[in-house]
Write an enzyme that holds these catalytic residues in place. Structure first.
Site, PDB file in Angstrom:
ATOM      1  N   GLU A 126       0.814  -1.215   0.000  1.00 52.48           N
ATOM      2  CA  GLU A 126       0.000   0.000   0.000  1.00 52.48           C
ATOM      3  C   GLU A 126       0.849   1.267   0.000  1.00 52.48           C
ATOM      4  O   GLU A 126       0.500   2.253  -0.662  1.00 52.48           O
ATOM      5  CB  GLU A 126      -0.939  -0.008   1.217  1.00 52.48           C
ATOM      6  CG  GLU A 126      -2.078  -1.008   1.124  1.00 52.48           C
ATOM      7  CD  GLU A 126      -1.659  -2.438   1.445  1.00 52.48           C
ATOM      8  OE1 GLU A 126      -2.452  -3.364   1.180  1.00 52.48           O
ATOM      9  OE2 GLU A 126      -0.534  -2.614   1.972  1.00 52.48           O
ATOM     10  N   HIS A 196     -11.418  -6.213   8.342  1.00 48.77           N
ATOM     11  CA  HIS A 196     -12.159  -5.907   7.115  1.00 48.77           C
ATOM     12  C   HIS A 196     -13.453  -5.153   7.422  1.00 48.77           C
ATOM     13  O   HIS A 196     -14.450  -5.307   6.716  1.00 48.77           O
ATOM     14  CB  HIS A 196     -12.469  -7.191   6.335  1.00 48.77           C
ATOM     15  CG  HIS A 196     -11.255  -7.922   5.865  1.00 48.77           C
ATOM     16  ND1 HIS A 196     -10.579  -8.810   6.673  1.00 48.77           N
ATOM     17  CD2 HIS A 196     -10.581  -7.887   4.694  1.00 48.77           C
ATOM     18  CE1 HIS A 196      -9.537  -9.298   6.005  1.00 48.77           C
ATOM     19  NE2 HIS A 196      -9.512  -8.750   4.803  1.00 48.77           N
TER      20      HIS A 196
END
Length: 392
Positions: A126, A196
Site C-alpha cells: 500500500e 475488514h
C-alpha cells in the site's frame, strides 16, 4: 433454488473430488442440515441469514443528467471510472488485482477496454501504491489508486499525510499531486471482523491538504467519485462495501458531478437534527421514521458526504432550527469525527441547544466478528439516544 443448487453442487463436487475428510466434517457439523431443510410445500428450502442492520432507501430517479440505468454501488463506481478513462487520456487505475476486476468487481472490463497500460496491477504494498500515485500525479496525469480494504490503508499513512497532503505547500505551489484519488472499500459488512470492517476517516480528517469523502448510494457514489477525480486536491474516497450489492437505484449513464464539501439535507424536520455519512445514513433515516411514528418527533436528516472539509454551515443552520443534534458513525466513539462535529456545533450554537449533543458510535474496542450486531450503532441505539434527548 438456484442458490440452494449451487451450495449443494459445491458439496457434491467436494465429495467427488475425493475430499472425503472435509465432507465428513461438514456433514458431522450439521452444515447440510443448515443449508437444506425440509419444507412442507417444496420439500426443501434454503436457510436465510438476516445480517443487515439497515434498510437501503434509494433516492428518486434523477432527471437532470439524461439517460439512467439501474446500478448497484460497485457498478456505479465502475461507470464513474469508465467515464474518467474515456474523458481523460492521462487517467490510469492501479492497485492490487484491479486488472482482474478487483475483489469487489469495481474495475471489471476496464483493462480490456482501455488496455494494460492504463489499468494494471501493483504489488501488495500500500505504501508503494500511494507513493507511485503521487509520482504519477506530480507529472500531471490523473492517478486513481485502489487500496483493497480501508483497513490496509495504514501502511500508506506516511505517504498520504506527509507527502500527498503537503506536496503543494512545501513546494510553494511549484508542484502538486492534486490529481491523485485513493479509493478504498470501507465500513462494516456483516462478517468482516477486525481487519475488514474499519472506518478510518477520522485519522485523515486531522490532516490539512486532503479531502475525505464517503457516499451513501450508487447515485451519490458516481457523482462524488467523479468530483474527487477532477478535484485539484488529493482525495480519499471511502466506499461502503456493504452497499456494493445491497444498494440499487437509477444512476445516470453519462458523467455528472456532485459538489464536494456540501452536506445534503435529505429530510427536513423541526425537532432533532440527525447527522451521518455512508451506510449509517440509512440507519438514521429509519430512526427518523420511528421517531415520527412512535413519538411524534420531526427529524431533520443530513448526509454529511464530505468529511474533510465538512459543511459546517448546513449542520449549524439545522441545529439552530431544531435545538438538538445526534451524530452517528460506525467508527469508535473516542476521537471519532462525531467529536469534531459536536465540538464545533457546541461553539457555534450553544445558546440554541435544548439538550446535550448525542454521539451514537462504535465502541472503543477492535471491531468484533460474532459480536458485530452488538457493536454497530443500529437504529435501536440511535432511537434510544434520541428519546433521551427529547425527554431531557
Amino acid at each position: 433454488m438456484a442458490a440452494l443448487a449451487a451450495a449443494a453442487g459445491g458439496l457434491l463436487r467436494l465429495r467427488a473430488a475425493g475430499a472425503e475428510g472435509q465432507w465428513r466434517r461438514l456433514r458431522g457439523a450439521g452444515l447440510l442440515r443448515v443449508l437444506v431443510q425440509p419444507d412442507s410445500a417444496t420439500g426443501f428450502a434454503a436457510q436465510r441469514r438476516h445480517v443487515a442492520h439497515f434498510t437501503f432507501q434509494p433516492d428518486p430517479e434523477p432527471q437532470e443528467y439524461g439517460q439512467t440505468q439501474k446500478m448497484n454501488l460497485f457498478q456505479a463506481v465502475t461507470s464513474a471510472l469508465d467515464n474518467s478513462l474515456a474523458k481523460d487520456p492521462t487517467a490510469v487505475i492501479f492497485g492490487e488485482d484491479v486488472a482482474f476486476g478487483g475483489v469487489f468487481r469495481c474495475t471489471v472490463g476496464l483493462r480490456d477496454k482501455y488496455g494494460k497500460d492504463r489499468v494494471f496491477n501493483t504489488p501488495l504494498c500500500e505504501q508503494g501504491i500511494v507513493g507511485f500515485g503521487i509520482g504519477i500525479a506530480v507529472t500531471g496525469a490523473t492517478a486513481i489508486a485502489e487500496i483493497q480494504f480501508a483497513d490496509y490503508i495504514f501502511p500508506a499513512f506516511d505517504q498520504i499525510v506527509n507527502e500527498a497532503a503537503k506536496y503543494r505547500y512545501r513546494s510553494g505551489d511549484l508542484f502538486n499531486c492534486g490529481s491523485l484519488t485513493i479509493r478504498a472499500p470501507w465500513g462494516c459488512v456483516g462478517h468482516g471482523a477486525l481487519y475488514h470492517s474499519q472506518s478510518p476517516e477520522a485519522f485523515f480528517a486531522h490532516c490539512p491538504g486532503i479531502k475525505v469523502v464517503v457516499p451513501r448510494s450508487p447515485f451519490q457514489a458516481k457523482g462524488l467519485l467523479l468530483s474527487c477525480i477532477e478535484d485539484k486536491n488529493p482525495c480519499i474516497f471511502f466506499e461502503p462495501k456493504v452497499l456494493y450489492r445491497a444498494a440499487v437505484e437509477q444512476v445516470p449513464v453519462e458523467s455528472y458531478n456532485i459538489p464536494l464539501s456540501q452536506a445534503e439535507v435529505i429530510q427536513e424536520g423541526s425537532d432533532v437534527t440527525l447527522v451521518a455519512w455512508g451506510t449509517q445514513v440509512h440507519v438514521i433515516r429509519e430512526v427518523a421514521s420511528m421517531a415520527q411514528e412512535k413519538l411524534g418527533v420531526s427529524c431533520e436528516v443530513i448526509d454529511l458526504r464530505t468529511i474533510l472539509p465538512w459543511d459546517v454551515d448546513t449542520v449549524c443552520k439545522s441545529v439552530i432550527k431544531t435545538g438538538r443534534l445526534l451524530i452517528s458513525h460506525e467508527a469508535p466513539l473516542t476521537g471519532g469525527f462525531a467529536s469534531e462535529i459536536s465540538s464545533t456545533v457546541q461553539e457555534e450554537c450553544f445558546l440554541n441547544l435544548e439538550a446535550p449533543i448525542s454521539r451514537v458510535c462504535g465502541y472503543d474496542t477492535p471491531f468484533p466478528h460474532i459480536f458485530e450486531p452488538f457493536y454497530i450503532p443500529d437504529k435501536w441505539k440511535c432511537y434510544d439516544a434520541l428519546r433521551k434527548m427529547i425527554n431531557y
